[in-house]
Enzyme design. Structure first.
Site, mmCIF file in Angstrom:
data_model
loop_
_atom_site.group_PDB
_atom_site.id
_atom_site.type_symbol
_atom_site.label_atom_id
_atom_site.label_comp_id
_atom_site.label_asym_id
_atom_site.label_seq_id
_atom_site.Cartn_x
_atom_site.Cartn_y
_atom_site.Cartn_z
ATOM 1 N N ASP A 1 -12.297 -35.585 -16.494
ATOM 2 C CA ASP A 1 -11.250 -36.139 -17.350
ATOM 3 C C ASP A 1 -11.196 -35.297 -18.623
ATOM 4 O OD1 ASP A 1 -9.308 -37.943 -18.083
ATOM 5 O OD2 ASP A 1 -10.680 -39.535 -18.645
ATOM 6 N N ASP B 1 -3.024 -41.547 -18.006
ATOM 7 C CA ASP B 1 -3.145 -42.887 -18.578
ATOM 8 C C ASP B 1 -1.799 -43.588 -18.662
ATOM 9 O OD1 ASP B 1 -5.757 -42.187 -18.715
ATOM 10 O OD2 ASP B 1 -5.780 -41.831 -20.871
#
Ligand code: NAG
Length: 963
Positions: free
Chosen positions: A561, A637
Site C-alpha cells: 500500500d 480508498d
C-alpha cells in the site's frame, strides 16, 4: 489506506496531523490543477497551428529497422532527433530526443519486455517538402511533412492518425540555469560552442538545412511560421516564466535543478469519437473532452476521499489511450513516467490544413475527430502507435510490449476478507470461525498496518500477534491463506534492523542535498527505499525469505500500500520531485514508476523464498504500465456510497483495457458504513469482478458478512457461492488473458466492435467472452435495463435459464437476490458446483459443464487446469487445457493444447445443455471402451437438458451424442 486521520493514531502523528491540517484534510486544493503545474500551464498556453518545428528531410538516415531524421526548432535552433520504427504486429514507435542534450534525459527502463524488434523501413515516396515511408508488413505508411513538421499515418487510403497536426510538439531542451557559470560560458562562446559540439557529435552538415529553412520560410505563408513573434512564443522561450526554474506549491518549493524540461505532442484521430484508457481516474469508461476543464492527470497520488467523475490523478498511471470506432481500433502508448497530463478534444475544424494530404483521405470533411495531447514534465518523447485494426489486435500489441497479466495463484481468485484492522490473533481466529459457522467460503484473511510492531513492516506486534507462525499454520490447516501489509515507508529507528540495513547500504532515496530522504508517514518519520535501484530490489526481495521475515510461512502473501509513494508531509502527499534516485535521476523523472518497482521487488521476493517454484500474490495500490506482470491492483480508498459501487465497473474496465486485468474495488466501500442493502449489492457486484476483497477503514463498524442478520448473510453467501462455482471459468479466463493479453473483464465493444450502442456502455460488461454481467447498483432497484448484444445471437439468463434473442434491451425485474448474469449462446462454461470453504478444498472436485447453444445449435468453450500455485504449468507443461465443442448434436471433449499434461482425480459429474430439445437417448462414447447410455432430464418449459453422471475424467477425450 489514505492519509486519513484515524482515532487510534499515536500521539506524534496526531500532533502532526493537527499541525499540517491542510495536508491531511479532505481537500481538492491539496492537489495541483494544470494551472498550478508550471509545465502544464506553459504547454496549454501555446496556440495550435504555430509549430516552430521543421524536419530536415536531407538528414534522413535509414538504419536497420529505424529511420532517423533531425527536427529543428526554428525559434531556438535547437536540433532534435526523430527516430521512427515499424515494429512487428502493426506497431509504430516514434521517439524524439535532443540531438545534443546538456545531460542525458530519462528513458523509462524495465517496463518494456525487451527492446521491440523493428521491421525494415523503406522510403516509398519523396516530394519537395515531404517523404513517405512504408512501415513493416501491415501495409501502413507514414507521410512526413517538413514544414511545419507533421506526420500522417495511413493504412491504404485511410488516415489513422496525424502527429503534430495541431503544432503542439513541445520539447524544452536542457539549458544552463540563467546566470550560472555554464550559462555565461555558453552565451559568451556562442556559436563556437555549437560548432564544437556538432564536431564532437558529427551531425550531418547544418548549412544546407538552414538555407532550405530560409527558402521554405518564404513560401510557407498562412502565418504558420511566426513562431518567434512575441505573442506566440514557444514553450522553450518561456524559461523565464514563473515556475520554470523553481516552483512553489503550498508550502513546498521544487528546486528544479534542471529547469524546464517538459515534452508534449498532439495526435489527431480522424474518424474516432470514442476514446478510453489512461487509468487511473474515477470517471466513466469513455473519456470525456477536457476542453474548458483540466486535462486528465497521470501522477500517482494518495488522494484522501477521492471525488468521482473528474480527471484528477489517483494512485496509479498507465499512459495508454485507446480509440475505437465501428471501423477500427488503435492505441497510443506514451512511455513516460513523469507527471503527465492528457488533453482530449473533439475537433472537426482544421481540416483545411491538410492540403495535399486530402488526396489520401477518404470521406468528406465532416468526419468526427478526436484530438489527444500528451504533456509530460521530463524525459523524452517515446510513443507507440498500436494500429490494431481490431480491439483484440490492440490488446495483443500492447501485451507484446509490456507483457500480460501474471497468472494468479488460484486462491487469489477466491474471496478476500480484510479490514483495517483485525486486532489480534484471537480476532483472526474468530473471523475465520465465522466463515466456517456461516458456511461462507473465504480464501484469505488480511492484516493491515496495525499488525506490525509500531508499523515496522516485516515484524509483528508482540502483544497482539505473539505467535504468527502458529496463526498461519492454523489457517493453512483450514486451507486458507493470509496477506500482511508491507509498505515502502520505513520507520526511521536505529533499533529496527530493516532501517539500519537500508541506511548502512545507502539504499534510501536521497534528498537533493545528498542525505537520506525522510518524510512523515504511518510510522512517524520514515525513509523510502530506492526501488529503482536493482541492488536494493534484490535486497528487498531477500527480506521475504522465511528466516528474514520472521513468523512468515508459505501461506503468507503481501499487500503493498502507500507506494505512490505516499508522504504525508510531502507536496501533494508524495515525494519531492527533486529527491534523487539511483543513477542520479530525479524523482520527477520516474515518479509514476515507484509503485511498479515496489510490487516487482515484492513479487520477486515471494518467488525467491519458494526457490523459484511458487507463483506470488501481491496487491499494489500504485501502478504503471507493465504492473500486470506482478500481481493485482485495486481502486484504492473508495467510500460506502452507491456511486462508488457504480464507478467500480468503469474503473476496473479501464484498468483491464490498460492491461491490468486483476482489478477490484473494496467491497462495501473503505470509508463510512454501508447500509445492508448497499453491502449486499456490493458483494453481488464484487463476486463478478476479478479481484474480490472486502475492506474497511479503521473507524468503520465491523461488517463481516454475517453481522447483518440471517437474511442478508444468506444473500451474501449466495453471491460468494456463485463466485466459487464459477472459479474454473475465471481461472481459465485469466489463463487466456495471461497468454494473449485480452482483458478478463471487458467492455462489450471489445467483443462487438461494430455495435455503436455499446461504445459508451459501462454499467455492464463481459467476463471473457461468455458471461454478460449487469450488477444492480441502484438503491431500491426494482429492475435494470440489460442490453444483450449480437445480431442473431441468443443469451441465457444464468439463474432461470430463460433464452433471450439479441440484440435487445431487456427490462429485468430484480429482487434483493438478483444478480443479472447471462451466458452467451454458443459458449461452454465449466463450473464446480460443490462449493466448499476455499479454493484449495475444492481441488479435484468434479465439474459441471454449462453448454449454452447458439441458434445454430453449436457451442464451444475451454477449461484450464493445473496445480493452481506453481510455475510448473510454464516450466514443465504440467497442465490440462481442454476444449469442449458442441455441434451436430454431439458434445466433444478434446485437448486444446496437447503439450500439457496434469494428473487430477476430477471428473465430469454433470452436463447442462441450455436451449436443447428432448432427445430420444443420450449416449456417451469414451475414447476407448464401449458406448454407454446416460440418464437425462429434459425440462420442456426452459429447454434445459441435464445429463447426469457422465463420470468421465476431466482430462479424457470423449463424445456425448444426443439421439
Ligand atoms: C495488421 O494490419 C493489417 C491491416 O489492417 C491486418 O490485415 C493484419 O491482420 C494486422 N496484423 C496483426 C498482427 O494484427
Amino acid at each position: 489506506m489514505a492519509a486519513a486521520p484515524g482515532r487510534q493514531r499515536p500521539a506524534p502523528l496526531l500532533l502532526w496531523a493537527l499541525l499540517l491540517g491542510a495536508v491531511l484534510a479532505v481537500d481538492r486544493s491539496n492537489f495541483k490543477t494544470c494551472e498550478q503545474s508550471s509545465f502544464c500551464r506553459r504547454q496549454r498556453n501555446l496556440q495550435p497551428g504555430r509549430s516552430p518545428y521543421r524536419a530536415l528531410l536531407e538528414s534522413l538516415q535509414l538504419g536497420p529497422g529505424a529511420a532517423t531524421l533531425q527536427l529543428v526548432n526554428e525559434a531556438t535552433k535547437v536540433p532534435l532527433l526523430l527516430e521512427l520504427s515499424g515494429l512487428r504486429e502493426n506497431t509504430t514507435r516514434i521517439r524524439i530526443r535532443e540531438l545534443h542534450p546538456l545531460r542525458p534525459r530519462f528513458e523509462v527502463p524495465d517496463v518494456l519486455l525487451g527492446e521491440p524488434q523493428p521491421e525494415p523501413l523503406t522510403v516509398t515516396g519523396r516530394e519537395e517538402g515531404s517523404l513517405e515511408l512504408a512501415l513493416g508488413p501491415g501495409g501502413h505508411r507514414l507521410l512526413l511533412t517538413a514544414k511545419p513538421f507533421r506526420m500522417d499515418l495511413l493504412r491504404g487510403r485511410q488516415l489513422l492518425a496525424s502527429i503534430n497536426a495541431r503544432g503542439l510538439l513541445v520539447f524544452e531542451h536542457l539549458r544552463p540555469r540563467p546566470g550560472s557559470f555554464s550559462d555565461k560560458v555558453s552565451s559568451s562562446l556562442g556559436s563556437l560552442w555549437d560548432k564544437l559540439r556538432s564536431l564532437f557529435y558529427s551531425d550531418p552538415p547544418k548549412e544546407p538545412a538552414e538555407e532550405e529553412a530560409a527558402a521554405e520560410g518564404q513560401e510557407g505563408g498562412e502565418g504558420t511560421e511566426n513562431a518567434d513573434s512575441q505573442s506566440e512564443k514557444p514553450a522553450e522561450e518561456a524559461a523565464e516564466e514563473p515556475g520554470s526554474w523553481e516552483e512553489t506549491f503550498k508550502t513546498h518549493t521544487d528546486s528544479k535543478p534542471n529547469g524546464p524540461t517538459s515534452v508534449g505532442l498532439d495526435f489527431s484521430l480522424p474518424g474516432f469519437e470514442h476514446v478510453y484508457g489512461i487509468p487511473e481516474h474515477a470517471d466513466n469508461l469513455r473519456l470525456r473532452t477536457t476542453e474548458g476543464g483540466d486535462p486528465y492527470r497521470l501522477y500517482n497520488l494518495d488522494v484522501f476521499q477521492y471525488e468521482l467523475y473528474n480527471p484528477m490523478a489517483l494512485y496509479g498511471s498507465v499512459p495508454l489511450l485507446l480509440a475505437h470506432s465501428a471501423r477500427s481500433t488503435l492505441g497510443l502508448f506514451w512511455l513516460n513516467a513523469a507527471e503527465t497530463w492528457v488533453d482530449i478534444s473533439s475537433n472537426t475544424a482544421g481540416k483545411t490544413m491538410f492540403g495535399k494530404l486530402l488526396d489520401y483521405m477518404q470521406g468528406g470533411g465532416e468526419t468526427p475527430q478526436t484530438d489527444v495531447r500528451w504533456m509530460s514534465e521530463s524525459g523524452i518523447i517515446d510513443v507507440f502507435l498500436l494500429l490494431g485494426p481490431t480491439p483484440a489486435a490492440v490488446a495483443g500489441q500492447y501485451a507484446a510490449l509490456t507483457g500480460t497479466q501474471a497468472l494468479p495463484p488460484l486462491f487469489a481468485l477466491g474471496y478476500h476478507q480484510s479490514r483495517w484492522n483485525y486486532n489480534d490473533e484471537e480476532d483472526v481466529a474468530a473471523v475465520e470461525r465465522g466463515f466456517e459457522e456461516h458456511a461462507i467460503p473465504c480464501d484469505v484473511l488480511w492484516l493491515d498496518i496495525e499488525h506490525a510492531d509500531g508499523k515496522r513492516y516485516f515484524t509483528w506486534d508482540p502483544s497482539k500477534f505473539p505467535q504468527p507462525r502458529a496463526m498461519l499454520e492454523r489457517l493453512a490447516a483450514k486451507k486458507r491463506k493470509m496477506v500482511s501489509i508491507v509498505d515502502p515507508h520505513i520507520k526511521v529507528d536505529s533499533a529496527y534492523r530493516v532501517h539500519s540495513e537500508l541506511r548502512a547500504r545507502g539504499f534510501y532515496v536521497k534528498t537533493k542535498d545528498g542525505g537520506d530522504y525522510e518524510g512523515w508517514c504511518w510510522p512517524g518519520s520514515a525513509a523510502y527505499p530506492d526501488f529503482t535501484n536493482p541492488e536494493m530490489r534484490a535486497w528487498w526481495a531477500s527480506m521475504f525469505a522465511y528466516d528474514q521475515y520472521e513468523g512468515s510461512t508459505e501461506n503468507l502473501f503481501t499487500w503493498n500500500d502507500m507506494n505512490e509513494p505516499s508522504v504525508f508531509s510531502g507536496p501533494e502527499v508524495t515525494m519531492h520531485k527533486d529527491a534523487v534516485h539511483h543513477g542520479g535521476w530525479e524523482h520527477r523523472d520516474l515518479h509514476n514508476l515507484y509503485g511498479f518497482y515496489v510490487q516487482m521487488a515484492t513479487a520477486e521476493g515471494q518467488i525467491k523464498r519458494s526457490g523459484g517454484r511458487q507463483r506470488p500474490f501481491v496487491l499494489s495500490r500504485a501502478f504503471f504500465a507493465g504492473s500486470q506482470r506482478y500481481g493485482a491492483v485495486w481502486t484504492g480508498d473508495n467510500a460506502a456510497e452507491w456511486e462508488h459501487l457504480k464507478i467500480s465497473i468503469p474503473m476496473c474496465l479501464s484498468f483491464g483495457l490498460a492491461g491490468l486485468s486483476f482489478c477490484g474495488a473494496d467491497v462495501g466501500g473503505f470509508f463510512k458504513n454501508p447500509e445492508p442493502e448497499l453491502l449486499v449489492r456490493w458483494y453481488q457486484a464484487g463476486a463478478f469482478q476479478p479481484f474480490f476483497r472486502a475492506h474497511a477503514h479503521l473507524d468503520t463498524v465491523r461488517r463481516e458478512p454475517w453481522l447483518f442478520g440471517e437474511e442478508n448473510a444468506a444473500l451474501i453467501r449466495a453471491a460468494l457461492r456463485h463466485r466459487y462455482a464459477l472459479l474454473p471459468f475465471w481461472y481459465t479466463a485469466f489463463y487466456r488473458c495471461h497468454r494473449h493479453g485480452l482483458p478478463v473483464m471487458r467492455p462489450l465493444w471489445m467483443e462487438y466492435p461494430e455495435d455503436t450502442t455499446t461504445f459508451a456502455m459501462d454499467d455492464q460488461y463481459l467476463i471473457d467472452r461468455a458471461l454478460l454481467v449487469h450488477p444492480v447498483t441502484e438503491q431500491g432497484a426494482r429492475g435494470v435495463q440489460v442490453y444483450l448484444p449480437g445480431k442473431g445471437e441468443v443469451w441465457y439468463d444464468v439463474a432461470s435459464h430463460q433464452k433471450h434473442h439479441a440484440p435487445q434491451t431487456l427490462y429485468v425485474p430484480v429482487t434483493m437476490s438478483s444478480i443479472p448474469v447471462y451466458q452467451r449462446g454458443g459458449t461452454v462454461v465449466p463450473r464446480q458446483d460443490r462449493v466448499r470453504r476455499s479454493t484449495e478444498s475444492m481441488k479435484g472436485d468434479p465439474f459441471t459443464l454449462y453448454v449454452a447453444l447458439s441458434p445454430q445449435g453449436t457451442a464451444e468453450g475451454d477449461l484450464f487446469l493445473d496445480d493452481g500455485q506453481s510455475f510448473d504449468y510454464a516450466t514443465a507443461a504440467r497442465y490440462l487445457h481442454r476444449r469442449f465443442t458442441f455441434a451436430g448434436n454431439t458434445l466433444t471433449a478434446s485437448s486444446a493444447d496437447p503439450r500439457g499434461s496434469f494428473e487430477t482425480p476430477a471428473w465430469v459429474e454433470r452436463v447442462v445443455i441450455l436451449g436443447a430439445g428432448k432427445p430420444a437417448a443420450v449416449v456417451l462414447r469414451p475414447a476407448a471402451g464401449p458406448e454407454t447410455r446416460l440418464d437425462f432430464q429434459h425440462d420442456a418449459e426452459t429447454s434445459v437438458l441435464t445429463l447426469r453422471k457422465p463420470g468421465v475424467p476431466i482430462g479424457a477425450d470423449w463424445a456425448i451424442i444426443l439421439r
